[in-house]
Motif scaffolding. Structure first.
Motif, short mmCIF file in Angstrom:
data_model
loop_
_atom_site.label_atom_id
_atom_site.label_comp_id
_atom_site.label_asym_id
_atom_site.label_seq_id
_atom_site.Cartn_x
_atom_site.Cartn_y
_atom_site.Cartn_z
N GLY A 152 -30.65 -6.76 -33.00
CA GLY A 152 -29.46 -6.08 -33.39
C GLY A 152 -28.72 -5.57 -32.45
N ALA A 153 -27.28 -5.11 -32.92
CA ALA A 153 -26.34 -4.77 -32.08
C ALA A 153 -26.74 -3.36 -31.09
CB ALA A 153 -25.17 -4.38 -32.73
N GLY A 154 -27.68 -2.76 -31.58
CA GLY A 154 -28.11 -1.30 -31.11
C GLY A 154 -29.28 -1.53 -29.80
N ALA A 155 -29.57 -2.73 -29.46
CA ALA A 155 -30.66 -2.86 -28.64
C ALA A 155 -29.89 -3.44 -27.32
CB ALA A 155 -31.71 -4.01 -29.12
N GLU A 156 -30.44 -2.77 -26.16
CA GLU A 156 -29.96 -3.21 -24.97
C GLU A 156 -31.16 -3.31 -24.04
OE1 GLU A 156 -27.54 -1.08 -21.20
OE2 GLU A 156 -27.84 0.23 -23.15
N LEU A 157 -31.40 -4.58 -23.04
CA LEU A 157 -32.14 -5.02 -22.23
C LEU A 157 -31.88 -3.96 -21.17
CD1 LEU A 157 -34.44 -6.24 -21.17
CD2 LEU A 157 -32.74 -8.15 -20.23
N ILE A 158 -32.96 -3.13 -20.75
CA ILE A 158 -32.86 -2.08 -19.67
C ILE A 158 -33.70 -2.42 -18.50
CG2 ILE A 158 -32.04 -0.27 -21.21
CD1 ILE A 158 -34.74 0.80 -21.07
N ARG A 159 -34.66 -3.40 -18.70
CA ARG A 159 -35.70 -3.52 -17.46
C ARG A 159 -36.29 -4.93 -17.90
NH1 ARG A 159 -40.65 0.04 -15.12
NH2 ARG A 159 -40.31 -0.64 -13.22
N HIS A 160 -36.45 -5.85 -16.81
CA HIS A 160 -37.17 -7.12 -17.03
C HIS A 160 -38.00 -7.25 -15.72
CE1 HIS A 160 -36.71 -11.77 -16.99
NE2 HIS A 160 -38.12 -11.30 -17.13
N LEU A 161 -39.30 -7.21 -15.80
CA LEU A 161 -40.13 -7.34 -14.69
C LEU A 161 -40.97 -8.82 -15.01
CD1 LEU A 161 -41.93 -3.89 -14.74
CD2 LEU A 161 -40.35 -4.53 -13.26
N THR A 162 -41.39 -9.43 -13.84
CA THR A 162 -41.82 -10.71 -13.89
C THR A 162 -42.92 -10.72 -12.76
OG1 THR A 162 -41.56 -12.99 -14.00
CG2 THR A 162 -40.31 -11.78 -12.40
N VAL A 163 -44.01 -11.45 -13.16
CA VAL A 163 -45.06 -11.76 -12.16
C VAL A 163 -44.85 -13.42 -12.12
CG1 VAL A 163 -47.40 -11.95 -11.65
CG2 VAL A 163 -46.50 -9.74 -12.43
N THR A 164 -44.52 -13.96 -10.86
CA THR A 164 -44.45 -15.55 -10.90
C THR A 164 -44.86 -15.90 -9.65
OG1 THR A 164 -43.06 -17.43 -11.32
CG2 THR A 164 -42.21 -15.36 -10.32
N GLY A 165 -44.95 -17.17 -9.46
CA GLY A 165 -45.46 -18.07 -8.08
C GLY A 165 -45.81 -19.29 -8.08
N ASP A 166 -45.94 -20.03 -7.25
CA ASP A 166 -46.38 -21.36 -7.27
C ASP A 166 -47.99 -21.63 -7.25
OD1 ASP A 166 -43.75 -22.52 -7.50
OD2 ASP A 166 -43.40 -22.55 -5.53
N ASP A 167 -48.43 -20.66 -6.58
CA ASP A 167 -49.90 -20.65 -6.51
C ASP A 167 -50.77 -19.97 -7.55
OD1 ASP A 167 -52.59 -20.82 -5.88
OD2 ASP A 167 -52.23 -19.70 -3.84
N LEU A 168 -50.90 -20.83 -8.54
CA LEU A 168 -51.55 -20.10 -9.90
C LEU A 168 -52.93 -19.58 -9.58
CD1 LEU A 168 -50.47 -22.59 -12.54
CD2 LEU A 168 -49.50 -20.57 -12.07
N LYS A 169 -53.50 -20.01 -8.37
CA LYS A 169 -54.95 -19.14 -8.17
C LYS A 169 -54.78 -18.09 -7.04
CE LYS A 169 -57.38 -23.47 -9.10
NZ LYS A 169 -58.49 -24.34 -8.85
N ALA A 170 -53.39 -17.90 -6.92
CA ALA A 170 -53.39 -16.50 -6.03
C ALA A 170 -53.94 -15.27 -6.41
CB ALA A 170 -51.84 -16.41 -5.62
N GLU A 171 -54.60 -14.57 -5.67
CA GLU A 171 -55.27 -13.28 -6.22
C GLU A 171 -54.98 -12.26 -5.32
OE1 GLU A 171 -59.74 -14.05 -4.98
OE2 GLU A 171 -59.14 -14.83 -6.85
N ASN A 172 -55.32 -11.06 -5.62
CA ASN A 172 -55.10 -9.71 -4.73
C ASN A 172 -56.57 -9.30 -4.19
OD1 ASN A 172 -52.44 -9.74 -5.11
ND2 ASN A 172 -52.34 -7.96 -6.47
N SER A 173 -56.58 -8.60 -3.17
CA SER A 173 -58.05 -8.15 -2.74
C SER A 173 -57.66 -6.74 -2.21
CB SER A 173 -58.58 -9.20 -1.58
OG SER A 173 -57.67 -8.92 -0.43
N ALA A 174 -58.76 -6.06 -1.62
CA ALA A 174 -58.53 -4.77 -1.00
C ALA A 174 -57.43 -4.86 0.17
CB ALA A 174 -59.94 -4.30 -0.76
N ASP A 175 -57.74 -5.91 0.80
CA ASP A 175 -56.68 -6.09 2.16
C ASP A 175 -55.19 -6.60 1.90
OD1 ASP A 175 -58.84 -5.00 3.67
OD2 ASP A 175 -59.77 -6.60 3.82
N ILE A 176 -55.25 -7.82 0.90
CA ILE A 176 -54.11 -8.54 0.88
C ILE A 176 -53.59 -8.55 -0.75
CG2 ILE A 176 -53.35 -11.06 0.93
CD1 ILE A 176 -55.34 -11.51 2.89
#
Length: 86
Positions: A33-57
Protein backbone atom coordinates in the motif's frame (compact mmCIF):
# COMPACT_ATOMS: atom_id res chain seq x y z
CA UNK A 1 11.28 -17.17 -2.21
CA UNK A 2 10.10 -14.77 0.49
CA UNK A 3 8.28 -14.61 3.79
CA UNK A 4 7.20 -11.63 5.86
CA UNK A 5 6.17 -10.72 9.38
CA UNK A 6 4.36 -7.67 10.74
CA UNK A 7 5.71 -6.00 13.87
CA UNK A 8 2.64 -4.21 15.19
CA UNK A 9 4.54 -2.45 17.98
CA UNK A 10 7.05 -0.86 15.58
CA UNK A 11 4.59 -0.63 12.65
CA UNK A 12 7.04 -2.43 10.39
CA UNK A 13 6.87 -5.26 7.88
CA UNK A 14 10.03 -7.36 7.73
CA UNK A 15 10.57 -9.34 4.52
CA UNK A 16 13.01 -12.25 4.35
CA UNK A 17 13.86 -13.04 0.72
CA UNK A 18 16.24 -15.47 -0.99
CA UNK A 19 17.59 -15.30 -4.52
CA UNK A 20 18.94 -18.76 -5.38
CA UNK A 21 20.00 -17.85 -8.92
CA UNK A 22 23.70 -18.34 -9.57
CA UNK A 23 23.52 -16.09 -12.63
CA UNK A 24 21.13 -13.16 -12.16
CA UNK A 25 19.86 -10.67 -9.66
CA UNK A 26 16.12 -10.82 -9.05
CA UNK A 27 13.56 -8.03 -8.77
CA UNK A 28 11.36 -8.19 -5.67
CA UNK A 29 7.87 -6.75 -6.10
CA UNK A 30 5.77 -5.98 -3.03
CA UNK A 31 2.44 -4.24 -2.56
CA UNK A 32 1.96 -3.09 1.01
CA UNK A 33 0.00 0.00 0.00
CA UNK A 34 0.89 3.66 -0.30
CA UNK A 35 1.74 3.96 3.38
CA UNK A 36 4.69 1.53 3.27
CA UNK A 37 8.23 2.82 2.81
CA UNK A 38 11.36 0.70 2.45
CA UNK A 39 13.75 1.97 5.13
CA UNK A 40 16.44 -0.75 5.23
CA UNK A 41 17.77 -3.52 3.00
CA UNK A 42 20.44 -5.89 4.31
CA UNK A 43 21.95 -8.69 2.23
CA UNK A 44 24.33 -11.58 2.66
CA UNK A 45 25.82 -12.66 -0.66
CA UNK A 46 28.97 -13.96 -2.30
CA UNK A 47 30.37 -16.24 -4.97
CA UNK A 48 31.74 -18.82 -2.52
CA UNK A 49 28.67 -20.67 -1.23
CA UNK A 50 30.86 -22.70 1.12
CA UNK A 51 32.35 -19.62 2.82
CA UNK A 52 32.06 -19.67 6.59
CA UNK A 53 33.14 -17.66 9.59
CA UNK A 54 35.48 -18.81 12.34
CA UNK A 55 36.79 -17.29 15.55
CA UNK A 56 39.67 -15.75 13.58
CA UNK A 57 38.20 -15.01 10.15
CA UNK A 58 34.91 -13.34 9.22
CA UNK A 59 34.24 -14.10 5.55
CA UNK A 60 30.44 -13.97 5.62
CA UNK A 61 29.00 -10.57 6.55
CA UNK A 62 25.90 -8.56 5.91
CA UNK A 63 25.92 -5.48 3.71
CA UNK A 64 23.55 -2.55 3.67
CA UNK A 65 22.03 -2.05 0.21
CA UNK A 66 21.25 1.46 -1.03
CA UNK A 67 17.49 2.04 -1.10
CA UNK A 68 16.21 2.34 -4.67
CA UNK A 69 12.82 2.50 -6.38
CA UNK A 70 13.20 -1.08 -7.65
CA UNK A 71 14.34 -3.69 -5.15
CA UNK A 72 16.95 -5.99 -6.68
CA UNK A 73 18.16 -9.04 -4.81
CA UNK A 74 21.77 -9.91 -5.67
CA UNK A 75 22.46 -13.36 -7.13
CA UNK A 76 22.98 -16.07 -4.50
CA UNK A 77 21.71 -13.89 -1.65
CA UNK A 78 19.69 -13.87 1.54
CA UNK A 79 17.99 -10.53 2.25
CA UNK A 80 16.15 -8.72 5.03
CA UNK A 81 14.04 -5.73 4.02
CA UNK A 82 12.29 -3.45 6.51
CA UNK A 83 9.23 -1.44 5.49
CA UNK A 84 7.85 1.27 7.77
CA UNK A 85 4.05 1.61 7.77
CA UNK A 86 2.93 5.24 8.03
Amino acid sequence: EAASVYNEEEKEIIVFAVNRSQEEECRLDTDFGAGAELIRHLTVTGDDLKAENSADICRVTEEEVKIAENVLLPKQSWNVLTYKIR
